[in-house]
Design a protein around this motif. Structure first.
Motif, PDB file in Angstrom:
ATOM      1  N   PHE A 114      51.832 -12.636  10.040  1.00 15.69           N
ATOM      2  CA  PHE A 114      52.187 -11.262  10.116  1.00 15.69           C
ATOM      3  C   PHE A 114      51.586 -10.609  11.291  1.00 15.69           C
ATOM      4  N   GLN A 115      52.173  -9.354  11.943  1.00 15.92           N
ATOM      5  CA  GLN A 115      51.786  -8.703  13.119  1.00 15.92           C
ATOM      6  C   GLN A 115      50.597  -8.416  12.947  1.00 15.92           C
ATOM      7  N   HIS A 116      49.969  -7.952  11.968  1.00 16.52           N
ATOM      8  CA  HIS A 116      48.646  -7.250  11.584  1.00 16.52           C
ATOM      9  C   HIS A 116      47.610  -8.103  10.917  1.00 16.52           C
ATOM     10  N   PHE A 117      47.958  -9.635  10.929  1.00 14.13           N
ATOM     11  CA  PHE A 117      47.136 -10.801  10.426  1.00 14.13           C
ATOM     12  C   PHE A 117      47.064 -10.440   8.641  1.00 14.13           C
ATOM     13  N   ASN A 118      46.803  -9.537   8.220  1.00 13.09           N
ATOM     14  CA  ASN A 118      46.594  -9.336   6.668  1.00 13.09           C
ATOM     15  C   ASN A 118      45.550 -10.041   6.091  1.00 13.09           C
ATOM     16  N   LEU A 119      44.170 -10.132   6.805  1.00  8.78           N
ATOM     17  CA  LEU A 119      43.021 -10.776   6.650  1.00  8.78           C
ATOM     18  C   LEU A 119      42.374  -9.840   5.454  1.00  8.78           C
ATOM     19  N   LEU A 120      41.694 -10.455   4.575  1.00  7.25           N
ATOM     20  CA  LEU A 120      40.752  -9.766   3.762  1.00  7.25           C
ATOM     21  C   LEU A 120      39.156  -9.958   4.340  1.00  7.25           C
ATOM     22  N   SER A 121      39.052  -8.481   4.920  1.00  5.66           N
ATOM     23  CA  SER A 121      37.583  -8.284   5.392  1.00  5.66           C
ATOM     24  C   SER A 121      36.294  -8.661   4.829  1.00  5.66           C
ATOM     25  N   SER A 122      36.507  -8.951   3.404  1.00  7.48           N
ATOM     26  CA  SER A 122      35.238  -9.287   2.777  1.00  7.48           C
ATOM     27  C   SER A 122      35.128 -10.630   2.684  1.00  7.48           C
ATOM     28  N   ARG A 123      36.024 -11.611   3.090  1.00 12.23           N
ATOM     29  CA  ARG A 123      35.982 -12.841   3.062  1.00 12.23           C
ATOM     30  C   ARG A 123      35.905 -13.693   4.250  1.00 12.23           C
ATOM     31  N   THR A 124      35.123 -14.551   4.359  1.00 12.82           N
ATOM     32  CA  THR A 124      35.139 -15.472   5.483  1.00 12.82           C
ATOM     33  C   THR A 124      36.519 -16.147   5.870  1.00 12.82           C
ATOM     34  N   VAL A 125      36.392 -16.695   7.112  1.00 11.02           N
ATOM     35  CA  VAL A 125      37.427 -17.326   7.811  1.00 11.02           C
ATOM     36  C   VAL A 125      37.931 -18.451   6.620  1.00 11.02           C
ATOM     37  N   PHE A 126      37.030 -19.314   6.137  1.00  5.82           N
ATOM     38  CA  PHE A 126      37.106 -20.528   5.280  1.00  5.82           C
ATOM     39  C   PHE A 126      38.068 -19.671   4.063  1.00  5.82           C
ATOM     40  N   ASP A 127      37.282 -18.507   3.673  1.00  2.91           N
ATOM     41  CA  ASP A 127      37.712 -18.096   2.253  1.00  2.91           C
ATOM     42  C   ASP A 127      39.062 -17.425   2.371  1.00  2.91           C
ATOM     43  N   ASN A 128      39.484 -16.987   3.690  1.00  4.69           N
ATOM     44  CA  ASN A 128      40.694 -16.439   3.792  1.00  4.69           C
ATOM     45  C   ASN A 128      41.851 -17.532   3.771  1.00  4.69           C
ATOM     46  N   VAL A 129      41.656 -18.664   4.489  1.00  2.30           N
ATOM     47  CA  VAL A 129      42.323 -19.604   4.599  1.00  2.30           C
ATOM     48  C   VAL A 129      42.549 -20.257   3.014  1.00  2.30           C
ATOM     49  N   ALA A 130      41.548 -20.286   2.239  1.00  2.00           N
ATOM     50  CA  ALA A 130      41.468 -21.001   1.062  1.00  2.00           C
ATOM     51  C   ALA A 130      42.261 -20.216  -0.176  1.00  2.00           C
ATOM     52  N   LEU A 131      42.441 -18.693   0.220  1.00  2.00           N
ATOM     53  CA  LEU A 131      42.938 -17.891  -0.853  1.00  2.00           C
ATOM     54  C   LEU A 131      44.230 -18.399  -1.626  1.00  2.00           C
ATOM     55  N   PRO A 132      45.224 -18.877  -0.803  1.00  2.00           N
ATOM     56  CA  PRO A 132      46.356 -19.233  -1.333  1.00  2.00           C
ATOM     57  C   PRO A 132      46.180 -20.416  -2.567  1.00  2.00           C
TER      58      PRO A 132
END
Length: 370
Positions: A114-132
């Motif tokens: 997405f244009q605005h990334f849609n990352l969860l601010s409370s999760r680390t890089v690893f955990d954002n990638v792991a979410l799905p």
């Protein structure tokens, strides 16, 4: 790929349905989308009779003005919207006919950035990638085995424990790309993914997408209004205007010889594609005894860097004035546009154009200047 209005890669009559399915990961057939009237607005026809294909392993771009229907089209592909008419087929499955439960399954094979990334601010890089993967019920051991190589792929192995607030825009988009790849999709949808980034960061993200396409064989559908993005990465392009595809084909063909007025306007911002303003403001459609003819010369393929003007002057004895232009690359192929003027009557104009035709070059008379 054949160029055809309302279609990219129109199938030849001899191609069977199974051959088409094997060739194209996405087939959009006769799709319309009408948003019904509400208390505050009339009904809106967002898409009207769209036919579009995206070959497996390709990067296909959809370009158009704001409100042209680009985002609606991409939402149909991942089943977030259903068409009013027509079929949206992804890897042989008509997405519009699936139940919500089956849609959740097929979406695992469709990544989205997405244009605005849609990352969860409370999760680390690893955990954002792991979410799905967590949502899909994958074990922590398997998540580690999948996410770690992805962070290596996108160049963020050393940022795995950082939070989004600690990252640059380009790094956030790389997290978004890694997250989209975590479920091993066959298709990656990109909705204006680079429009919030500066030019240098945009190029690094495009290089990453091209590498992913090349090394993983991933099909990418790219929605953008940035012509430089399309020129640098897309194999094929479709131009959408008013909910209809008005021009389509290989990126090189569409960019080097645009036909539709909308395409020409969209390409007007690409350096070297348009006549300089100081000349355009003085251009007249009619010649006079004192005027010079303004000619656009299109250089393609092996002729893009040839010394054509010096050859022309030597053979015809005509002094040519260079007004502007550029030599660039479109979809990996050399391409040049040159704007020149020269004095003379219609006979001389035809002599110049015939000489250039013999060199394999296309020309267009733009008008005349005093």
């Amino acid at each position: 790929m054949n160029i055809a209005v309302n279609s990219i890669a129109a199938s030849p009559a001899s191609q069977t349905a199974s051959e088409s399915a094997a060739t194209d990961l996405i087939r959009i057939e006769g799709v319309s989308k009408i948003f019904p009237a509400s208390r505050n607005s009339a009904a809106v026809a967002a898409l009207d009779g769209i036919d579009l294909t995206a070959p497996r392993g390709s990067i296909t771009a959809i370009i158009g003005r704001s409100g042209a229907g680009k985002s609606t089209l991409i939402r149909l592909v991942n089943g977030l919207e259903k068409p009013t008419n027509g079929r949206v087929i992804v890897d042989g499955t008509d997405v519009a006919q699936l139940s919500e439960a089956k849609l959740r399954t097929i979406r695992r094979s469709i990544g989205m950035i997405f244009q605005h990334f849609n990352l969860l601010s409370s999760r680390t890089v690893f955990d954002n990638v792991a979410l799905p993967l967590e949502i899909a019920g994958v074990s922590r051991r398997d998540i580690e085995a999948k996410v770690t190589p992805l962070l290596d792929l996108v160049g963020l192995a050393d940022k795995r424990s950082r939070y989004p607030a600690e990252l640059s825009g380009g790094q956030k988009q790389r997290v978004g790309i890694a997250r989209a790849l975590s479920t091993e999709p066959k298709l990656l949808l990109s909705d204006e993914a680079t429009s919030a980034l500066d030019p240098e960061t945009t190029q690094s993200v495009l290089d990453l997408l091209a590498r992913i396409n090349r090394e993983l064989g991933l099909t990418i559908l790219l929605i953008t209004h940035e012509m430089e993005v399309v020129k640098g990465i897309a194999d094929n392009v479709a131009v959408i205007d008013g909910g209809r595809i008005v021009e389509a084909g290989s990126t090189f063909d569409v960019f080097s010889a645009p036909v539709h007025a909308t395409t020409k306007v969209l390409l007007s911002g690409v350096p070297g594609m348009q006549l300089p303003d100081y000349v355009a403001s003085r251009l007249s459609p009619t010649a006079s005894p004192e005027s010079a003819t303004v000619l656009r010369i299109i250089f393609t393929g092996p002729h893009a860097t040839d010394p054509i003007l010096s050859q022309l002057s030597a053979e015809l004895g005509i002094a040519v004035n260079i007004l502007g232009g550029a030599v660039d690359e479109i979809a990996g192929k050399p391409f040049g546009t040159l704007f020149v003027s020269f004095p003379g009557d219609q006979s001389r104009v035809e002599s110049v154009r015939e000489f250039l035709r013999r060199q394999g070059l296309s020309t267009e008379v733009l008008g005349h200047v005093s």
